[in-house]
Design a protein around this motif. Structure first.
Motif, short mmCIF file in Angstrom:
data_model
loop_
_atom_site.label_atom_id
_atom_site.label_comp_id
_atom_site.label_asym_id
_atom_site.label_seq_id
_atom_site.Cartn_x
_atom_site.Cartn_y
_atom_site.Cartn_z
N ALA A 32 -4.39 19.87 -1.31
CA ALA A 32 -3.41 20.91 -0.95
C ALA A 32 -3.45 21.16 0.56
CB ALA A 32 -3.70 22.20 -1.72
N ILE A 33 -4.65 21.16 1.15
CA ILE A 33 -4.80 21.36 2.60
C ILE A 33 -4.19 20.16 3.36
CG2 ILE A 33 -6.49 21.55 4.48
CD1 ILE A 33 -8.27 23.10 2.41
N LEU A 34 -4.42 18.96 2.83
CA LEU A 34 -3.84 17.76 3.46
C LEU A 34 -2.31 17.80 3.41
CD1 LEU A 34 -6.25 14.96 2.12
CD2 LEU A 34 -6.09 15.79 4.47
N PHE A 35 -1.75 18.24 2.27
CA PHE A 35 -0.28 18.35 2.16
C PHE A 35 0.26 19.36 3.19
CE2 PHE A 35 -0.79 17.43 -2.68
CZ PHE A 35 -0.98 16.08 -2.40
N LEU A 36 -0.44 20.47 3.30
CA LEU A 36 -0.04 21.51 4.26
C LEU A 36 -0.10 20.96 5.69
CD1 LEU A 36 -1.08 25.22 4.09
CD2 LEU A 36 -1.37 24.02 6.24
N THR A 121 1.01 0.07 11.69
CA THR A 121 -0.40 0.43 11.43
C THR A 121 -0.52 1.97 11.46
OG1 THR A 121 -1.05 0.50 13.75
CG2 THR A 121 -1.16 -1.66 12.65
N PRO A 122 -1.70 2.51 11.14
CA PRO A 122 -1.86 3.97 11.24
C PRO A 122 -1.65 4.50 12.66
CG PRO A 122 -3.63 3.01 9.93
CD PRO A 122 -2.87 1.87 10.52
N GLY A 123 -1.78 3.63 13.66
CA GLY A 123 -1.62 4.07 15.05
C GLY A 123 -0.18 4.04 15.52
N THR A 124 0.75 3.57 14.68
CA THR A 124 2.15 3.43 15.11
C THR A 124 2.77 4.79 15.47
OG1 THR A 124 2.39 1.47 13.73
CG2 THR A 124 4.43 2.57 14.42
N ASN A 125 2.64 5.75 14.61
CA ASN A 125 3.10 7.12 14.89
C ASN A 125 2.44 8.09 13.91
OD1 ASN A 125 4.67 7.38 12.51
ND2 ASN A 125 6.44 6.41 13.50
N PRO A 126 2.60 9.41 14.10
CA PRO A 126 1.92 10.37 13.20
C PRO A 126 2.30 10.21 11.73
CG PRO A 126 2.73 11.50 15.15
CD PRO A 126 3.29 10.12 15.20
N THR A 133 -3.38 7.39 5.60
CA THR A 133 -4.51 8.26 5.24
C THR A 133 -4.36 8.78 3.81
OG1 THR A 133 -4.75 8.96 7.54
CG2 THR A 133 -5.77 10.37 5.87
N LEU A 134 -3.20 9.36 3.52
CA LEU A 134 -3.01 9.96 2.18
C LEU A 134 -3.00 8.90 1.08
CD1 LEU A 134 -0.28 12.65 3.03
CD2 LEU A 134 -2.65 13.09 2.39
N THR A 135 -2.26 7.82 1.29
CA THR A 135 -2.21 6.78 0.25
C THR A 135 -3.56 6.05 0.16
OG1 THR A 135 -1.25 5.16 1.77
CG2 THR A 135 0.30 6.43 0.42
N GLY A 136 -4.25 5.94 1.31
CA GLY A 136 -5.57 5.27 1.32
C GLY A 136 -6.60 6.06 0.54
N VAL A 185 2.71 14.22 -6.57
CA VAL A 185 3.09 15.01 -5.38
C VAL A 185 3.23 14.11 -4.15
CG1 VAL A 185 2.50 17.00 -3.93
CG2 VAL A 185 1.82 16.99 -6.34
N LEU A 186 2.29 13.17 -4.00
CA LEU A 186 2.28 12.32 -2.80
C LEU A 186 3.56 11.49 -2.66
CD1 LEU A 186 -1.25 10.66 -2.47
CD2 LEU A 186 0.01 11.93 -0.74
#
Lengths: 196, 91
Positions: A32-36, A121-126, A133-136, A185-186
């Motif tokens: 929930a904190i990650l979603f926020l 990649t994860p560094g491409t943009n936020p 991160t979330l799917t990983g 949710v994801l």
């Protein structure tokens, strides 16, 4: 009156061991904190998030959701079979859960491969940082759950689980349904949330 | 044991149908972003609630535990939608 009393006498209980519910509760709070946090970042740069979202394969994400729902259903049926001592039904239902878990891992691997092949990649943009991160983190949950279901499947060959011996499979099943509901949710958060 | 007699089978079918509505229905340009996003996350909250109650068997859990878990999809959907409405429109 007597009937009502008898019905209410059915004890309320949590499936499996209590500890797994502490873990599930903690995991739900963390997600929930990650979603926020994701929504906070999105607030700062909606255009980047929307443009990146549109590059995701919505159809694959939808199919992933159907795969996990089917997996959860198969495992829920396995627990019902244990409660009724239908031991011969358990292995194929648990195998169904494990195989669909593997299908999700394969689908996610294809998706990651497509992204890396396009230089994303994860560094491409936020947005992509959040996407990976979330799917990983969720994928790690899926791998752990699939391994646990495979373990239950092997043990079920020997008729280990019945209505008296189901604390371990109920705990694994509860964890596996958590994995399912987090993806519920994801998926719309990352793939379906249009911008104004 | 016919699977059709199992409540979890009907819940699963409902969840599959709702997934098809959000993924291949509400995502179409036919719907405004507000309708699509609000509809999608209300459906998400309903789906999560049914996974909790029927797959996780929280329907028979101690009442306080059940209510605490049931609050999660409502709070998460409210927070996501709150932030979505607070996000400025793209230029």
């Amino acid at each position: 009156m007597v009937v009502v009393t008898a019905e209410r006498a059915k004890p309320r209980r949590l499936p499996g061991v209590d500890g797994v519910w502490v873990f599930i509760g903690a995991d739900l709070v963390i997600f929930a904190i990650l979603f926020l946090s994701f929504m906070q970042d999105r607030l700062k740069n909606p255009a980047t998030f929307e443009a990146s979202r549109q590059t995701l394969n919505m159809h694959l994400g939808g199919i992933d959701t159907l795969i996990l729902l089917t997996s959860s259903w198969s495992v829920a049926l396995a627990v019902q079979a244990m409660k009724r001592d239908q031991i011969d039904r358990e292995p194929r239902l648990l195998l169904g859960g494990a195989v669909t878990g593997l299908m999700f891992v394969a689908s996610k691997s294809i998706e990651y491969f497509e992204k890396f092949a396009h230089g994303i990649t994860p560094g491409t943009n936020p947005f992509y940082m959040w996407y990976f991160t979330l799917t990983g983190i969720h994928l790690i949950h899926v791998v752990v759950g699939t391994s646990l279901l495979t373990y239950l499947w092997v043990r079920s060959w020997r008729g280990t689980y019945d209505h008296l011996h189901r604390a371990v499979p109920e705990s694994v099943a509860s964890y596996w349904h958590l994995v399912d509901l987090l993806w519920i949710v994801l998926f719309p958060l990352l793939y379906l949330m249009k911008a104004v | 044991m016919s699977v059709l007699r199992e409540r979890v089978t009907w819940v699963w079918l409902g969840l599959v149908a709702l997934t098809c509505v959000t993924t291949w229905g509400l995502s179409k340009d036919l719907f405004s972003p507000a309708v699509a996003v609000v509809g999608t996350f209300l459906i998400v909250a309903v789906k999560v609630r049914y996974v909790m109650l029927d797959f996780m068997e929280l329907r028979d859990a101690p009442l306080r535990v059940r209510l605490a878990f049931e609050a999660w999809p409502a709070v998460v959907a409210a927070v996501i939608l709150g932030f979505w409405f607070a996000t400025p429109a793209m230029a």
